[in-house]
Design an enzyme around this catalytic site. Structure first.
Site, mmCIF file in Angstrom:
data_model
loop_
_atom_site.group_PDB
_atom_site.id
_atom_site.type_symbol
_atom_site.label_atom_id
_atom_site.label_comp_id
_atom_site.label_asym_id
_atom_site.label_seq_id
_atom_site.Cartn_x
_atom_site.Cartn_y
_atom_site.Cartn_z
ATOM 1 N N GLU A 104 0.846 -1.205 0.000
ATOM 2 C CA GLU A 104 0.000 0.000 0.000
ATOM 3 C C GLU A 104 0.877 1.249 0.000
ATOM 4 O O GLU A 104 1.980 1.234 0.539
ATOM 5 C CB GLU A 104 -0.870 0.026 1.270
ATOM 6 C CG GLU A 104 -2.219 -0.642 1.119
ATOM 7 C CD GLU A 104 -3.223 0.186 0.309
ATOM 8 O OE1 GLU A 104 -2.805 1.059 -0.462
ATOM 9 O OE2 GLU A 104 -4.429 -0.055 0.456
ATOM 10 N N ASP A 105 0.370 2.314 -0.570
ATOM 11 C CA ASP A 105 1.070 3.596 -0.468
ATOM 12 C C ASP A 105 0.766 4.242 0.881
ATOM 13 O O ASP A 105 1.624 4.817 1.516
ATOM 14 C CB ASP A 105 0.703 4.542 -1.625
ATOM 15 C CG ASP A 105 -0.802 4.667 -1.822
ATOM 16 O OD1 ASP A 105 -1.547 3.773 -1.365
ATOM 17 O OD2 ASP A 105 -1.233 5.655 -2.425
ATOM 18 N N ASP A 108 -4.704 4.859 6.003
ATOM 19 C CA ASP A 108 -5.302 6.071 6.557
ATOM 20 C C ASP A 108 -6.363 5.654 7.589
ATOM 21 O O ASP A 108 -6.035 5.466 8.764
ATOM 22 C CB ASP A 108 -5.910 6.848 5.371
ATOM 23 C CG ASP A 108 -6.224 8.289 5.694
ATOM 24 O OD1 ASP A 108 -6.781 8.535 6.770
ATOM 25 O OD2 ASP A 108 -5.941 9.169 4.868
ATOM 26 N N PHE A 157 -2.985 15.697 5.047
ATOM 27 C CA PHE A 157 -3.386 15.317 3.684
ATOM 28 C C PHE A 157 -2.134 15.376 2.818
ATOM 29 O O PHE A 157 -1.523 16.439 2.667
ATOM 30 C CB PHE A 157 -4.467 16.258 3.137
ATOM 31 C CG PHE A 157 -4.871 15.909 1.727
ATOM 32 C CD1 PHE A 157 -5.400 14.650 1.429
ATOM 33 C CD2 PHE A 157 -4.704 16.814 0.694
ATOM 34 C CE1 PHE A 157 -5.745 14.309 0.129
ATOM 35 C CE2 PHE A 157 -5.058 16.484 -0.615
ATOM 36 C CZ PHE A 157 -5.579 15.230 -0.890
ATOM 37 N N ARG A 170 0.298 12.266 -9.056
ATOM 38 C CA ARG A 170 0.876 10.991 -8.623
ATOM 39 C C ARG A 170 2.341 10.914 -9.052
ATOM 40 O O ARG A 170 3.121 10.153 -8.498
ATOM 41 C CB ARG A 170 0.121 9.816 -9.252
ATOM 42 C CG ARG A 170 -1.318 9.658 -8.781
ATOM 43 C CD ARG A 170 -1.857 8.312 -9.268
ATOM 44 N NE ARG A 170 -3.304 8.210 -9.220
ATOM 45 C CZ ARG A 170 -3.996 7.764 -8.171
ATOM 46 N NH1 ARG A 170 -3.381 7.422 -7.065
ATOM 47 N NH2 ARG A 170 -5.306 7.676 -8.222
HETATM 48 C C1 PRP Z 1 -5.969 5.198 -1.092
HETATM 49 C C2 PRP Z 1 -4.689 4.442 -0.799
HETATM 50 C C3 PRP Z 1 -5.149 3.266 0.013
HETATM 51 C C4 PRP Z 1 -6.364 3.812 0.738
HETATM 52 C C5 PRP Z 1 -6.009 4.106 2.155
HETATM 53 O O1 PRP Z 1 -6.585 4.642 -2.200
HETATM 54 O O2 PRP Z 1 -4.040 4.047 -1.976
HETATM 55 O O3 PRP Z 1 -5.496 2.167 -0.796
HETATM 56 O O4 PRP Z 1 -6.756 5.001 0.063
HETATM 57 O O5 PRP Z 1 -7.072 4.688 2.840
HETATM 58 P P1 PRP Z 1 -7.875 3.985 4.004
HETATM 59 O O6 PRP Z 1 -6.866 3.400 4.966
HETATM 60 O O7 PRP Z 1 -8.657 5.135 4.596
HETATM 61 O O8 PRP Z 1 -8.764 2.937 3.422
HETATM 62 P P2 PRP Z 1 -7.787 5.345 -3.013
HETATM 63 O O9 PRP Z 1 -9.045 4.624 -2.707
HETATM 64 O O10 PRP Z 1 -7.751 6.818 -2.803
HETATM 65 O O11 PRP Z 1 -7.436 5.000 -4.506
HETATM 66 P P3 PRP Z 1 -6.087 5.286 -5.345
HETATM 67 O O12 PRP Z 1 -5.015 4.392 -4.764
HETATM 68 O O13 PRP Z 1 -6.448 4.914 -6.731
HETATM 69 O O14 PRP Z 1 -5.744 6.753 -5.194
#
Ligand code: PRP
Length: 183
Positions: A104-105, A108, A157, A170
């Protein structure tokens, strides 16, 4: 590297430089090489955000490994998770009896990883760990075990290095945080 940028009329300041990120990614790669010696882990990138981190991490991996991707959607273009998770792309490989590392990146609220952990568990992997470049411990809505963390960060953020703002930026080499937020 720019110290300040404006995205969608909002000011962001450099938070983690390219050098800092790359140094940490290399350390994480070395740690995984040691801990998975003699095994062939399957890295599973959670699209879209993890693609840059995974690409960099994987090039520090010197043991045999495989990779696959899955895609969830929870945020849309908003800054705060809606908590409504949908599966947009499932795994292509069979992870039964495999050593799985979810990439994961950012973690949150933890809702995405929680969803993934439950899903992966149904496939009976041999082992299962999560690596996340960023970890916002204070924002967690659900307790999730994250075995490898790049940087634990406050509830900012953040954008760049795979993380988007309304799908943009990105491609930034560093990670920037919103300048004028009150957390
Ligand atoms: C982001 C990120 C994680 C997730 C984390 O993805 O890449 O997968 O949110 O947030 P959380 O812990 O609150 O669930 P996003 O759904 O924004 O999609 P993306 O990776 O395509 O930007």
């Amino acid at each position: 590297m720019k110290k300040e940028i404006t995205v969608n009329n909002e000011r962001f300041v450099l938070y983690l430089s390219e050098t800092k990120i790359q140094t940490r990614v290399k350390q994480l790669g070395r740690q995984i090489n040691k801990e998975y010696k003699g095994r062939v882990p399957v890295f599973i990138g959670v699209l879209n955000g993890s693609f840059i981190f995974l690409a960099d991490l994987i090039r520090h991996i010197t043991i045999d490994c495989e990779m696959d991707f899955m895609k969830l959607s929870s945020y849309g273009d908003a800054k705060i998770s809606s908590g409504n998770i949908k599966m947009l792309k499932e795994l292509n490989c069979d992870i039964t009896d495999r050593d799985v590392i979810i990439v994961e990146d950012i973690v949150d609220s933890g809702l995405s990883v929680d969803f993934i952990i439950k899903l992966i568990g149904q496939h009976n992997p041999r082992s299962f760990k999560v690596i996340s470049l960023l970890y916002k411990k204070d924002a967690l809505k659900v307790e999730v075990p994250i075995q490898y963390v790049g940087f634990q960060i406050p509830n900012h953020f953040v954008i760049g290095y795979g993380l988007d703002y309304a799908q943009k930026v990105r491609n930034l080499r560093g990670i920037y945080r919103l300048a004028d937020e009150h957390s």
